[in-house]
Design a protein around this motif. Structure first.
Motif, PDB file in Angstrom:
ATOM      1  N   PRO A  70      17.869  26.200  41.274  1.00  0.00           N
ATOM      2  CA  PRO A  70      19.272  26.165  40.224  1.00  0.00           C
ATOM      3  C   PRO A  70      20.436  26.440  41.265  1.00  0.00           C
ATOM      4  O   PRO A  70      21.415  25.432  41.188  1.00  0.00           O
ATOM      5  N   GLN A  71      20.285  27.745  41.799  1.00  0.00           N
ATOM      6  CA  GLN A  71      20.804  27.701  43.634  1.00  0.00           C
ATOM      7  C   GLN A  71      21.311  26.633  44.335  1.00  0.00           C
ATOM      8  O   GLN A  71      22.326  26.091  45.206  1.00  0.00           O
ATOM      9  N   ILE A 121      20.454  23.635  43.912  1.00  0.00           N
ATOM     10  CA  ILE A 121      20.719  22.008  43.347  1.00  0.00           C
ATOM     11  C   ILE A 121      22.594  22.308  43.071  1.00  0.00           C
ATOM     12  O   ILE A 121      22.823  21.350  43.735  1.00  0.00           O
ATOM     13  N   ALA A 122      22.871  23.692  42.547  1.00  0.00           N
ATOM     14  CA  ALA A 122      24.588  23.607  42.417  1.00  0.00           C
ATOM     15  C   ALA A 122      25.219  23.819  44.439  1.00  0.00           C
ATOM     16  O   ALA A 122      26.184  23.112  44.349  1.00  0.00           O
ATOM     17  N   LEU A 123      24.657  23.662  45.502  1.00  0.00           N
ATOM     18  CA  LEU A 123      25.036  23.776  46.461  1.00  0.00           C
ATOM     19  C   LEU A 123      24.690  22.353  46.508  1.00  0.00           C
ATOM     20  O   LEU A 123      26.233  21.760  47.402  1.00  0.00           O
ATOM     21  N   ARG A 167      25.559  19.882  44.575  1.00  0.00           N
ATOM     22  CA  ARG A 167      26.543  19.590  44.279  1.00  0.00           C
ATOM     23  C   ARG A 167      28.010  20.397  44.441  1.00  0.00           C
ATOM     24  O   ARG A 167      28.876  19.516  43.105  1.00  0.00           O
ATOM     25  N   CYS A 168      28.165  21.366  45.002  1.00  0.00           N
ATOM     26  CA  CYS A 168      29.679  21.775  45.565  1.00  0.00           C
ATOM     27  C   CYS A 168      30.498  21.177  46.467  1.00  0.00           C
ATOM     28  O   CYS A 168      30.474  21.053  46.779  1.00  0.00           O
ATOM     29  N   GLU A 183      29.008  20.601  50.094  1.00  0.00           N
ATOM     30  CA  GLU A 183      27.980  19.181  49.536  1.00  0.00           C
ATOM     31  C   GLU A 183      27.303  19.243  51.054  1.00  0.00           C
ATOM     32  O   GLU A 183      26.445  18.526  51.195  1.00  0.00           O
ATOM     33  N   ALA A 195      23.119  28.593  50.357  1.00  0.00           N
ATOM     34  CA  ALA A 195      22.930  28.630  48.418  1.00  0.00           C
ATOM     35  C   ALA A 195      22.484  30.159  47.420  1.00  0.00           C
ATOM     36  O   ALA A 195      23.551  30.281  46.610  1.00  0.00           O
ATOM     37  N   GLY A 237      25.652  31.633  47.494  1.00  0.00           N
ATOM     38  CA  GLY A 237      27.006  30.175  46.644  1.00  0.00           C
ATOM     39  C   GLY A 237      26.578  31.759  45.123  1.00  0.00           C
ATOM     40  O   GLY A 237      27.361  31.572  44.249  1.00  0.00           O
ATOM     41  N   ALA A 238      24.971  32.558  45.481  1.00  0.00           N
ATOM     42  CA  ALA A 238      24.978  32.469  44.472  1.00  0.00           C
ATOM     43  C   ALA A 238      25.309  34.295  43.595  1.00  0.00           C
ATOM     44  O   ALA A 238      25.553  35.119  42.499  1.00  0.00           O
TER      45      ALA A 238
END
Length: 173
Positions: free
Chosen positions: A74-75, A77-79, A81-82, A148, A167, A170-171
């Motif tokens: 999930p981290q 994937i979020a990275l 899309r950031c 991203e 990542a 970010g988490a």
């Protein structure tokens, strides 16, 4: 350049010894305190040699990078899309994991060969060179220098460790 060769001396930093190259005696001698009397040396197994006050020779071994990308989390994937602009902390974190692949990354980020020379000027380490590169990219791209885009460029250059660290950063924020 893995070795610097000469007819003067051979210096082996791991053992702290030198051998006169024109002497047939195989026994090593203690390295002299200041200068060897010769004008040049042979350096084996060194990745960073500093000569005098302004000359530094670097031959960094490319850090082995994982051949297989890390599993999606999930981290990660979020990275990817950031759309936030990169921060100094993110650039510093990524710069620690780029290593000698920084020139390839520079090309991927749109820097020409001549532009990359400035990143090396009086740099003390590969991390410093990488950080200069990433800062210049962010300054040039302005608001388009997103997390991203950085993550994708690092991923495409197989700098997976840098992406994973971003990542994790970010988490933790």
């Amino acid at each position: 350049m893995s070795d610097i060769q000469s007819d003067a001396v051979s210096f082996e930093p791991a053992m702290g010894t030198y051998r006169p190259m024109n002497n047939s005696s195989p026994s090593p001698q203690q390295a002299p305190e200041s200068g060897s009397g010769g004008s040049s040396v042979v350096v084996h197994g060194s990745s960073h040699v500093h000569v005098g006050s302004n000359v530094t020779l670097c031959e960094a071994l490319k850090k082995p990078r994982p051949r297989r990308p890390p599993d999606s989390t999930p981290q990660l994937i979020a990275l990817f899309r950031c759309s936030s602009m990169t921060t100094d902390r993110q650039l510093l974190t990524a710069s620690r994991y780029i290593g000698s692949g920084w020139r390839d990354l520079a090309r991927r980020l749109g820097f020409l060969g001549a532009e990359t020379d400035d990143f090396e000027y009086r740099a003390e380490s590969l991390q410093e060179i990488s950080y200069r590169l990433l800062r210049a990219w962010r300054e040039r791209e302005s608001s388009a220098a997103t997390v991203e885009r950085l993550a994708k460029a690092l991923w495409d250059e197989e700098a997976y460790d840098a992406v994973v660290q971003l990542a994790q950063l970010g988490a933790s924020q």
